[in-house]
Design an enzyme around this catalytic site. Structure first.
Site, PDB file in Angstrom:
ATOM      1  N   ARG A  91      39.472  22.503 -44.674  1.00 21.92           N
ATOM      2  CA  ARG A  91      40.822  22.927 -44.336  1.00 21.92           C
ATOM      3  C   ARG A  91      40.799  23.881 -43.147  1.00 21.92           C
ATOM      4  O   ARG A  91      41.682  23.849 -42.293  1.00 21.92           O
ATOM      5  CB  ARG A  91      41.438  23.607 -45.562  1.00 21.92           C
ATOM      6  CG  ARG A  91      42.910  23.925 -45.426  1.00 21.92           C
ATOM      7  CD  ARG A  91      43.476  24.280 -46.789  1.00 21.92           C
ATOM      8  NE  ARG A  91      44.806  24.841 -46.646  1.00 21.92           N
ATOM      9  CZ  ARG A  91      45.049  26.137 -46.458  1.00 21.92           C
ATOM     10  NH1 ARG A  91      44.058  26.984 -46.365  1.00 21.92           N
ATOM     11  NH2 ARG A  91      46.283  26.575 -46.357  1.00 21.92           N
ATOM     12  N   ASP A 151      58.102  20.700 -51.930  1.00 21.87           N
ATOM     13  CA  ASP A 151      57.497  20.995 -53.232  1.00 21.87           C
ATOM     14  C   ASP A 151      58.579  21.351 -54.258  1.00 21.87           C
ATOM     15  O   ASP A 151      58.520  20.935 -55.415  1.00 21.87           O
ATOM     16  CB  ASP A 151      56.516  22.171 -53.119  1.00 21.87           C
ATOM     17  CG  ASP A 151      55.530  21.984 -51.992  1.00 21.87           C
ATOM     18  OD1 ASP A 151      54.423  21.499 -52.252  1.00 21.87           O
ATOM     19  OD2 ASP A 151      55.882  22.306 -50.852  1.00 21.87           O
ATOM     20  N   ARG A 154      60.240  18.200 -55.348  1.00 23.30           N
ATOM     21  CA  ARG A 154      59.381  17.500 -56.319  1.00 23.30           C
ATOM     22  C   ARG A 154      59.484  18.165 -57.689  1.00 23.30           C
ATOM     23  O   ARG A 154      59.554  17.493 -58.722  1.00 23.30           O
ATOM     24  CB  ARG A 154      57.933  17.523 -55.835  1.00 23.30           C
ATOM     25  CG  ARG A 154      57.648  16.615 -54.653  1.00 23.30           C
ATOM     26  CD  ARG A 154      56.273  16.903 -54.049  1.00 23.30           C
ATOM     27  NE  ARG A 154      55.913  15.920 -53.031  1.00 23.30           N
ATOM     28  CZ  ARG A 154      55.051  16.145 -52.049  1.00 23.30           C
ATOM     29  NH1 ARG A 154      54.451  17.328 -51.938  1.00 23.30           N
ATOM     30  NH2 ARG A 154      54.772  15.195 -51.174  1.00 23.30           N
ATOM     31  N   HIS A 178      52.528  26.239 -49.009  1.00 20.47           N
ATOM     32  CA  HIS A 178      52.702  24.799 -49.215  1.00 20.47           C
ATOM     33  C   HIS A 178      51.284  24.237 -49.324  1.00 20.47           C
ATOM     34  O   HIS A 178      50.660  23.882 -48.335  1.00 20.47           O
ATOM     35  CB  HIS A 178      53.445  24.172 -48.034  1.00 20.47           C
ATOM     36  CG  HIS A 178      53.449  22.664 -48.040  1.00 20.47           C
ATOM     37  ND1 HIS A 178      53.986  21.922 -49.058  1.00 20.47           N
ATOM     38  CD2 HIS A 178      52.958  21.767 -47.146  1.00 20.47           C
ATOM     39  CE1 HIS A 178      53.840  20.634 -48.792  1.00 20.47           C
ATOM     40  NE2 HIS A 178      53.204  20.518 -47.634  1.00 20.47           N
TER      41      HIS A 178
END
Length: 316
Positions: A91, A151, A154, A178
């Site tokens: 990442r 998010d 969702r 996020h």
């Protein structure tokens, strides 16, 4: 911005997310001018041609492929360009790669427009919103990350599925990063103002610890699951971006979990993350101080610490 309404949007990046965002904005009826910019001009031109062939079915939009000079006059510049994470790449590697890409993009945008709102969608969105804020020199209200708007959507959808309620009537937030350290605010979750526990009790339903954990894991891992199945996520995030644009264009004072610079909220400073925020024509009018329980506060602090650690690896 002193215009009565926003009419021009530039989308930088014609990949899955950028082109789907452009399409979603085209059919929204919110804007009258839309430019799609990409280093791959053939890709951008192909996307624009495809969309323009459907123009007789929607409200008129001046939609065209352009260059950075076409950012001039745009009220919102949406940044979706960047590299995707490759197998074996960390990442942090992705953060560094996209930071370098963003340095180039933002310098180009600023040549032609220093009055717009910059809306960052590229991942890792919180770090790149912070990078954008630092590089652009814009006031904090005009640098917005799409954050946990998706998010949160969702989260509301999956809760609605469990309790058989229209997700528009489910009120709950995902806050923080996020990404892997995002935080579900179960203590605030409610349906029509009725706390989740009370609502479920009244209907002989139960969102116990195991069910809550399952819902949150499905929220947190949704992108991984979709990417494994179809290669990329783009429909829902494009709708999330459209919702943010709508709140700005219509000067709505809507509450959205966008990512922005923290300046002391919950003891967090000098990093971007998501909290419920008042969004209007100015961008972010105010970050709300919502009542979190002790566990949520601890998890939010951990989320901020993880983001600060990642940001600390960058040269800004």
């Amino acid at each position: 911005m002193n215009k009565e309404r926003i009419i021009k949007v530039a989308v930088v990046g014609a990949g899955y997310v950028g082109s789907t965002t452009a399409y979603t904005l085209m059919v929204s009826g919110l804007i009258s001018e839309l430019v799609l910019i990409d280093i791959n001009k053939d890709k951008a031109e192909g996307e624009v041609m495809d969309m323009n062939h459907g123009m007789p079915f929607v409200r008129p939009v001046d939609l065209y492929m352009g260059d950075y000079k076409d950012c001039a006059g745009a009220d919102i510049v949406i940044l979706t360009a960047g590299a995707n994470q490759k197998p074996g790449e960390t990442r942090i590697d992705l953060v560094k790669k996209n930071t370098e890409i963003f340095k180039g993009i933002i310098s180009q945008v600023l040549k032609y427009n220093s009055d717009c709102i910059l809306l960052v969608v590229t991942n890792p969105v919180d770090i790149l919103a912070y990078v954008t804020y630092k590089i652009s020199g814009f006031p904090k209200n005009r640098v917005i990350g799409s954050g946990t708007v998706l998010d949160t959507s969702r989260f509301r959808y999956l809760i609605g599925q469990k309790v058989d309620i229209d997700p528009r009537n489910v009120h709950a937030y995902i806050i923080g990063e996020h990404g892997d350290t995002e935080v579900p605010t179960w203590s605030l979750a409610n349906i029509a103002g009725i706390q989740m526990d009370e609502y479920c009790k009244g209907l002989d339903l139960c969102l116990g610890e195991a069910t809550r954990k399952e819902i949150f894991e499905n929220v947190k891992n949704a992108a991984y699951q979709i990417i494994n199945k179809k290669g990329a996520t783009y429909y829902a995030v494009a709708l999330a971006v459209r919702r943010i644009v709508e709140a700005i264009v219509r000067n709505e004072n809507s509450i959205l979990t966008v990512s922005s610079l923290m300046e002391g909220q919950y003891g967090i400073n000098d990093i971007c993350l998501s909290l419920p925020s008042l969004v209007n024509r100015k961008g972010i009018e105010k970050v709300l101080d919502i009542p979190l329980n002790s566990e949520e506060m601890m998890l939010l602090s951990k989320s901020a610490a993880a983001l600060k650690e990642a940001a600390g690896t960058l040269e800004l």
